[in-house]
Scaffold this active site. Structure first.
Site, PDB file in Angstrom:
ATOM      1  N   GLU A   1       0.783  -1.228   0.000  1.00 54.65           N
ATOM      2  CA  GLU A   1       0.000   0.000   0.000  1.00 54.65           C
ATOM      3  C   GLU A   1       0.824   1.293   0.000  1.00 54.65           C
ATOM      4  O   GLU A   1       0.840   2.052   1.000  1.00 54.65           O
ATOM      5  CB  GLU A   1      -0.987  -0.016   1.170  1.00 54.65           C
ATOM      6  CG  GLU A   1      -1.904  -1.216   1.123  1.00 54.65           C
ATOM      7  CD  GLU A   1      -3.176  -1.043   1.884  1.00 54.65           C
ATOM      8  OE1 GLU A   1      -3.260  -0.141   2.734  1.00 54.65           O
ATOM      9  OE2 GLU A   1      -4.118  -1.809   1.647  1.00 54.65           O
TER      10      GLU A   1
ATOM     11  N   GLU B   1      -5.600  -8.503   0.091  1.00 58.56           N
ATOM     12  CA  GLU B   1      -6.404  -8.141   1.273  1.00 58.56           C
ATOM     13  C   GLU B   1      -7.835  -7.815   0.885  1.00 58.56           C
ATOM     14  O   GLU B   1      -8.056  -7.086  -0.077  1.00 58.56           O
ATOM     15  CB  GLU B   1      -5.828  -6.913   2.002  1.00 58.56           C
ATOM     16  CG  GLU B   1      -4.570  -7.161   2.763  1.00 58.56           C
ATOM     17  CD  GLU B   1      -4.078  -5.926   3.476  1.00 58.56           C
ATOM     18  OE1 GLU B   1      -4.905  -5.112   3.928  1.00 58.56           O
ATOM     19  OE2 GLU B   1      -2.837  -5.759   3.547  1.00 58.56           O
TER      20      GLU B   1
HETATM   21  N1  LIG Z   1     -12.410   5.145   4.229  1.00 61.65           N
HETATM   22  N2  LIG Z   1     -11.684   4.350   3.895  1.00 61.65           N
HETATM   23  N3  LIG Z   1     -10.906   3.715   3.556  1.00 61.65           N
HETATM   24  C1  LIG Z   1     -10.227   2.592   3.195  1.00 61.65           C
HETATM   25  C2  LIG Z   1      -8.785   2.839   3.577  1.00 61.65           C
HETATM   26  C3  LIG Z   1      -7.973   1.784   3.038  1.00 61.65           C
HETATM   27  C4  LIG Z   1      -6.580   2.043   3.490  1.00 61.65           C
HETATM   28  N4  LIG Z   1      -6.222   1.109   4.541  1.00 61.65           N
HETATM   29  C5  LIG Z   1      -5.988  -0.142   4.256  1.00 61.65           C
HETATM   30  O1  LIG Z   1      -6.144  -0.569   3.158  1.00 61.65           O
HETATM   31  C6  LIG Z   1      -5.463  -1.034   5.353  1.00 61.65           C
HETATM   32  C7  LIG Z   1      -4.755  -2.203   4.903  1.00 61.65           C
HETATM   33  C8  LIG Z   1      -3.446  -2.574   5.569  1.00 61.65           C
HETATM   34  O2  LIG Z   1      -2.588  -3.263   4.663  1.00 61.65           O
HETATM   35  C9  LIG Z   1      -3.659  -3.470   6.808  1.00 61.65           C
HETATM   36  O3  LIG Z   1      -2.455  -3.529   7.531  1.00 61.65           O
HETATM   37  C10 LIG Z   1      -4.810  -2.910   7.640  1.00 61.65           C
HETATM   38  O4  LIG Z   1      -4.927  -3.626   8.851  1.00 61.65           O
HETATM   39  C11 LIG Z   1      -6.081  -3.051   6.805  1.00 61.65           C
HETATM   40  C12 LIG Z   1      -7.330  -2.619   7.602  1.00 61.65           C
HETATM   41  O5  LIG Z   1      -7.242  -1.235   7.860  1.00 61.65           O
HETATM   42  C13 LIG Z   1      -6.002  -2.298   5.519  1.00 61.65           C
END
Ligand SMILES: N=[N+]=NCCCCNC(=O)[C@@H]1[C@H]2[C@H](O)[C@@H](O)[C@H](O)[C@@H](CO)[C@@H]12
Length: 447
Positions: A166, A353
């Site tokens: 990301e 994911e």
């Molecule tokens: N509004 N809104 N928005 C969506 C925002 C998306 C950005 N956050 C991610 O994708 C993080 C990704 C991360 O790799 C993981 O380490 C996190 O635990 C997961 C859960 O948070 C997801």
């Protein structure tokens, strides 16, 4: 009841990340990461939570691998903590840290589970941050050196590598919005960091090829799907900017060798531009073997001057939201995957994911997280649609194997299909674990 069958050899899996599950923050020579510093800084993480202990997975390899084996997954995505390998980011190699990952990988292979290794899932060595971190181009070569160490150590054992998790979160969320470590709020710095992350990715892929490594390598951006509320030009443009900041800003350099003009112009209006050196874009555009995609949510967008960074506002449609407040937008999953294939060609894709935050607790030894099952059901249906539409989908890893340290939300937000009691560290498979176990066992979704 309909049965949606997935392709033969479709790789079902689940995912975690080092800082979110390992704990043992100062054990066996591990150096400080920016997330140790950030979480130890009062006010940065909800309830003052830290990853000091997390799920204590550092000391529970056998327990966690047994859960994976019970689940029946083919692949397990985890990340390596750079500060466990090079406590100062470079220089002296920390053998006990390396040995931990050898134990983990050996246990996975013994359980016939394919390791999917993320090289960078946000825990940058603090020693490098003190020299500018990702804003300093020298960090790029330190990253390649760290990656090369792992390639040499694990060649033939780990055959699936992800360079960066990301880049949008590492650059924009962490260095412009300031919500994640290290917490800067500087757009120019964030764009430069995003560029350096893509360079680190490209140079690492080059090194992977030069070492003639077994296996495959890719990158895992998060994508979003934002559609215009109407066909009015201003709504269409606002939705395009919201998508572009997350999607094209990283995917265009990776697959087209240039930043999207409409976003370059927008950022120039915001007073920032990317500092590109002559060879940079050719390095970034290294061919990759697969694209990891992290998808959670989407929205309808309407133009609103001065709203947010892109003059766009999510429209409140009354959709259900998860316990972290994100819109449940399953059709966005299908739309973004078919859009990706139209835009960037037939690149093999893994969903690295996808999952939902629901804070269900244990009652009578069970966790009836039926809302998570509903979320997964809806998204897997859209995934099946995308496959049926010709998207080159290789596998799916749900986020996450277990409840863990959810960054600035600490332990207040649960994404796991396994419940973790953070007092006792007892793991309890949820109803979604049992449901997913059946999807995997039969390679099909019942709707
Ligand atoms: N509004 N809104 N928005 C969506 C925002 C998306 C950005 N956050 C991610 O994708 C993080 C990704 C991360 O790799 C993981 O380490 C996190 O635990 C997961 C859960 O948070 C997801």
């Amino acid at each position: 009841m309909q049965k949606l069958i997935f392709p033969e050899h479709f790789q079902w899996g689940t995912a975690t990340a080092s800082y979110q599950i390992e704990g043992a923050w100062n054990a066996d020579g591990r150096g400080l990461s920016i997330w140790d510093v950030f979480s130890h800084t009062p006010g940065k993480v909800k309830n003052g939570d830290t990853g000091d202990v997390a799920c204590d997975s550092y000391h529970r390899i056998d327990e966690d691998v047994a859960l994976l084996q019970k689940l029946g997954v083919k692949v397990y995505r985890f990340s390596v903590a750079w500060p466990r390998i090079y406590p100062e980011g470079t220089g002296t190699l920390n053998k006990p840290g390396l040995d931990y990952y050898h134990r983990l990988v050996d246990a996975l292979l013994a359980a016939d589970i394919e390791p999917f290794c993320t090289l960078y899932h946000w825990d940058l060595p603090q020693a490098l941050q003190e020299k500018g971190g990702w804003d300093n181009r020298e960090t790029i070569d330190h990253f390649v050196h760290y990656a090369e160490t792992l390639f040499q150590q694990f060649n033939g054992k780990i055959k699936n590598w992800i360079t960066i998790n990301e880049p949008w979160c590492v650059s924009i969320l962490s260095n412009y919005l300031g919500a994640h470590a290290p917490g800067n709020q500087d757009l120019q710095m964030a764009l430069d960091i995003g560029h350096h992350l893509l360079l680190a990715h490209g140079k690492t892929v080059q090194r992977f090829r030069q070492l003639n490594m077994e296996g495959q390598i890719g990158i895992a951006p998060n994508v979003s799907w934002n559609e215009p509320y109407s066909n009015r030009e201003e709504d269409v443009a606002a939705a395009r900017r919201m998508r572009g900041a997350c999607n094209e800003w990283f995917l265009d350099p990776l697959f087209k060798g240039s930043y999207p003009d409409f976003m370059v112009a927008w950022y120039q209006k915001m007073g920032a531009s990317v500092n590109i050196q002559p060879e940079d874009m050719a390095i970034i555009q290294q061919p990759i073997d697969f694209l990891g995609i992290n998808y959670y949510t989407g929205s309808l967008v309407t133009y609103k001057q001065g709203e947010g960074d892109y003059d766009g506002e999510d429209v409140e449609e009354g959709r259900e939201r998860t316990d972290i407040g994100w819109n449940i937008y399953p059709e966005g999953f299908y739309n973004v995957l078919t859009w990706l294939t139209e835009q960037y060609g037939d690149v093999p894709i893994y969903i690295t994911e996808n999952g939902a935050c629901y804070n269900d607790e244990v009652q009578n030894g069970k966790v009836a997280d039926t809302r998570r099952i509903a979320y997964l059901q809806k998204h897997l249906l859209q995934l099946h649609r995308a496959i049926a539409s010709g998207v080159n989908m290789k596998g799916y890893m749900t986020w996450s194997l277990m409840d863990n340290f959810e960054w600035a939300e600490g332990y207040s937000k649960r994404f796991g299909i396994v419940h973790v009691n953070f007092e006792t560290l007892v793991r309890t498979p949820k109803q979604s674990f049992e449901w997913y176990q059946q999807v995997i066992a039969h390679n099909r979704l019942e709707v």
